[in-house]
Design a protein around this motif. Structure first.
Motif, PDB file in Angstrom:
ATOM      1  N   THR A 127       0.808  -1.324   0.050  1.00  0.00           N
ATOM      2  CA  THR A 127      -0.051  -0.121  -0.034  1.00  0.00           C
ATOM      3  C   THR A 127       0.762   1.328  -0.086  1.00  0.00           C
ATOM      4  O   THR A 127       2.039   1.192   0.512  1.00  0.00           O
ATOM      5  N   TRP A 128       0.330   2.330  -0.471  1.00  0.00           N
ATOM      6  CA  TRP A 128       1.020   3.644  -0.672  1.00  0.00           C
ATOM      7  C   TRP A 128       0.123   4.597   0.107  1.00  0.00           C
ATOM      8  O   TRP A 128       0.162   5.813  -0.157  1.00  0.00           O
ATOM      9  N   ASN A 129      -0.836   4.056   0.975  1.00  0.00           N
ATOM     10  CA  ASN A 129      -1.817   5.108   1.676  1.00  0.00           C
ATOM     11  C   ASN A 129      -0.668   5.892   2.750  1.00  0.00           C
ATOM     12  O   ASN A 129      -0.219   5.017   3.574  1.00  0.00           O
ATOM     13  N   PRO A 130      -0.748   7.376   2.621  1.00  0.00           N
ATOM     14  CA  PRO A 130       0.191   7.739   3.726  1.00  0.00           C
ATOM     15  C   PRO A 130      -0.118   7.457   5.086  1.00  0.00           C
ATOM     16  O   PRO A 130       0.872   7.563   5.994  1.00  0.00           O
ATOM     17  N   LEU A 131      -1.365   7.483   5.363  1.00  0.00           N
ATOM     18  CA  LEU A 131      -1.604   7.284   6.832  1.00  0.00           C
ATOM     19  C   LEU A 131      -1.002   5.841   7.312  1.00  0.00           C
ATOM     20  O   LEU A 131      -0.738   5.529   8.409  1.00  0.00           O
ATOM     21  N   ARG A 132      -1.303   4.808   6.424  1.00  0.00           N
ATOM     22  CA  ARG A 132      -0.890   3.506   6.768  1.00  0.00           C
ATOM     23  C   ARG A 132       0.576   3.305   6.653  1.00  0.00           C
ATOM     24  O   ARG A 132       1.237   2.643   7.619  1.00  0.00           O
ATOM     25  N   LEU A 133       1.305   4.074   5.894  1.00  0.00           N
ATOM     26  CA  LEU A 133       2.700   4.435   5.936  1.00  0.00           C
ATOM     27  C   LEU A 133       3.311   5.026   7.309  1.00  0.00           C
ATOM     28  O   LEU A 133       4.273   4.673   7.680  1.00  0.00           O
ATOM     29  N   LEU A 134       2.633   5.787   7.721  1.00  0.00           N
ATOM     30  CA  LEU A 134       2.816   6.364   8.946  1.00  0.00           C
ATOM     31  C   LEU A 134       2.630   5.490  10.133  1.00  0.00           C
ATOM     32  O   LEU A 134       3.323   5.563  11.184  1.00  0.00           O
ATOM     33  N   GLY A 135       1.709   4.699  10.095  1.00  0.00           N
ATOM     34  CA  GLY A 135       1.475   3.494  10.996  1.00  0.00           C
ATOM     35  C   GLY A 135       2.610   2.463  10.896  1.00  0.00           C
ATOM     36  O   GLY A 135       3.003   2.133  11.882  1.00  0.00           O
ATOM     37  N   VAL A 136       3.118   2.240   9.716  1.00  0.00           N
ATOM     38  CA  VAL A 136       4.434   1.329   9.385  1.00  0.00           C
ATOM     39  C   VAL A 136       5.571   1.891  10.178  1.00  0.00           C
ATOM     40  O   VAL A 136       6.189   1.208  10.788  1.00  0.00           O
ATOM     41  N   ALA A 137       5.748   3.400  10.023  1.00  0.00           N
ATOM     42  CA  ALA A 137       6.910   4.103  10.558  1.00  0.00           C
ATOM     43  C   ALA A 137       6.828   3.925  12.102  1.00  0.00           C
ATOM     44  O   ALA A 137       7.650   3.690  12.916  1.00  0.00           O
ATOM     45  N   ALA A 138       5.495   4.056  12.737  1.00  0.00           N
ATOM     46  CA  ALA A 138       5.303   3.878  14.072  1.00  0.00           C
ATOM     47  C   ALA A 138       5.529   2.673  14.686  1.00  0.00           C
ATOM     48  O   ALA A 138       6.496   2.446  15.803  1.00  0.00           O
ATOM     49  N   ALA A 139       5.187   1.672  14.045  1.00  0.00           N
ATOM     50  CA  ALA A 139       5.471   0.115  14.319  1.00  0.00           C
ATOM     51  C   ALA A 139       7.180  -0.193  14.255  1.00  0.00           C
ATOM     52  O   ALA A 139       7.637  -0.647  15.294  1.00  0.00           O
ATOM     53  N   VAL A 140       7.770   0.547  13.206  1.00  0.00           N
ATOM     54  CA  VAL A 140       9.093   0.156  13.085  1.00  0.00           C
ATOM     55  C   VAL A 140       9.885   0.781  14.514  1.00  0.00           C
ATOM     56  O   VAL A 140      10.751   0.077  15.061  1.00  0.00           O
ATOM     57  N   VAL A 141       9.395   1.947  14.708  1.00  0.00           N
ATOM     58  CA  VAL A 141      10.218   2.891  15.675  1.00  0.00           C
ATOM     59  C   VAL A 141       9.971   2.144  17.008  1.00  0.00           C
ATOM     60  O   VAL A 141      10.820   2.053  17.777  1.00  0.00           O
ATOM     61  N   LEU A 142       8.818   1.728  17.336  1.00  0.00           N
ATOM     62  CA  LEU A 142       8.477   1.030  18.480  1.00  0.00           C
ATOM     63  C   LEU A 142       9.266  -0.130  19.041  1.00  0.00           C
ATOM     64  O   LEU A 142       9.596  -0.527  19.711  1.00  0.00           O
TER      65      LEU A 142
END
Length: 286
Positions: A167-182
């Motif tokens: 997916t290239w949905n910006p909101l989902r990609l922000l969620g991906v970034a949050a999961a990676v950081v946590l």
């Protein structure tokens, strides 16, 4: 003749100049209490990330392993269809797991850096400052998360080139970034906690190598939980990496997931990791 009286000193009408003069005669007001901790965390995180400007080879070399997993393991098992993934191509199923794996491999050896700082005398200087130990650990943990984001971006690009339907949905990609950081914050704190126990780079390296592969293979990164034996399913449910992979898979592929549970576990794991690492940080300075 009497000299004329000296003219009184002029006061600059420029407010900026007046503020500068005022700073020379009185100390600046300290930050408010609620702003102190975030400011210290951000500063320490920025210091950690500055190291990438001097040596980027770590990012390049660590990109090789996830690329090999996707190019060789992923494409091979996609052809033989040996692992049931519920209709999802195996390469697509595997890509979020490789993102989580590459982020974990960066973070899990973060304790080696803090032992090096202890040996160089840097850690002692940081511990005598007013900065809380929790801020020091949190800054390093989130710096590991940002480094992992760069690594995750490399894996996403490789996966997209291989045809993975991301997916290239910006909101989902922000969620991906949050999961990676946590997830990276937890594993870096786990590494710093182990460093506070073993106090040696050699011991930490050995323990890190001993736990990375069990954490990886004891998660749902390469295969669904349903195909695991019962004892391994129990291990997977206690493994924070499984919840990170589940969140990434749901966000990137749109598969059914439990995002509230996944992020709740990751937040709790990161908080517990920061607490444990902060409590043991003082042992490194003794």
């Amino acid at each position: 003749m009497s000299e004329a009286p000296a003219a009184p000193p002029t006061v600059s009408a420029d407010p900026a100049a007046a503020d500068g003069i005022a700073l020379l005669v009185r100390a600046p007001e300290p930050r408010a209490g609620w702003r102190l901790l975030p400011a210290r965390i951000a500063a320490l995180c920025a210091v950690e990330l500055q190291k990438l400007r001097h040596d980027r080879t770590e990012l390049y070399t660590r990109a090789v392993q996830p690329a090999l997993w996707l190019l060789i393991f992923g494409q091979t098992f996609t052809r033989i269809r040996a692992i049931p993934t519920g209709g999802t191509p195996y390469l697509d199923f595997m890509a979020p797991g490789i993102i989580a794996q590459s982020a974990m491999f960066i973070a899990i050896f973060y304790g080696i850096q803090i032992i090096w700082e202890r040996d160089a005398g840097v850690l002692n200087k940081l511990l005598v400052t007013p900065t809380p130990r929790s801020a020091l650990v949190t800054g390093k943990a989130f710096a590991a998360g940002v480094k992992s984001l760069i690594q995750a971006l490399v894996v996403v690009v490789i996966a997209a080139l291989l045809g993975v339907a991301l997916t290239w949905n910006p909101l989902r990609l922000l969620g991906v970034a949050a999961a990676v950081v946590l997830g990276s914050a937890f594993f870096s704190c786990l590494s710093m906690t182990i460093a506070g126990i073993v106090l040696s780079r050699d011991r930490l390296m050995g323990i890190g190598q001993a736990i990375t592969m069990p954490l990886f293979f004891g998660s749902n990164a390469l295969y669904p939980v349903a195909v695991m034996p019962g004892w391994l399913q129990a291990v997977s449910k206690a493994n924070p990496l499984s919840y990170q992979v589940d969140a990434l898979r749901g966000l990137l592929l749109g598969t059914s997931t439990h995002l509230a549970l996944d992020f709740g576990v990751l937040l709790l794991a990161a908080a517990l990791g920061i607490t444990a690492a902060s409590s043991l940080l003082g042992r490194l300075a003794r």
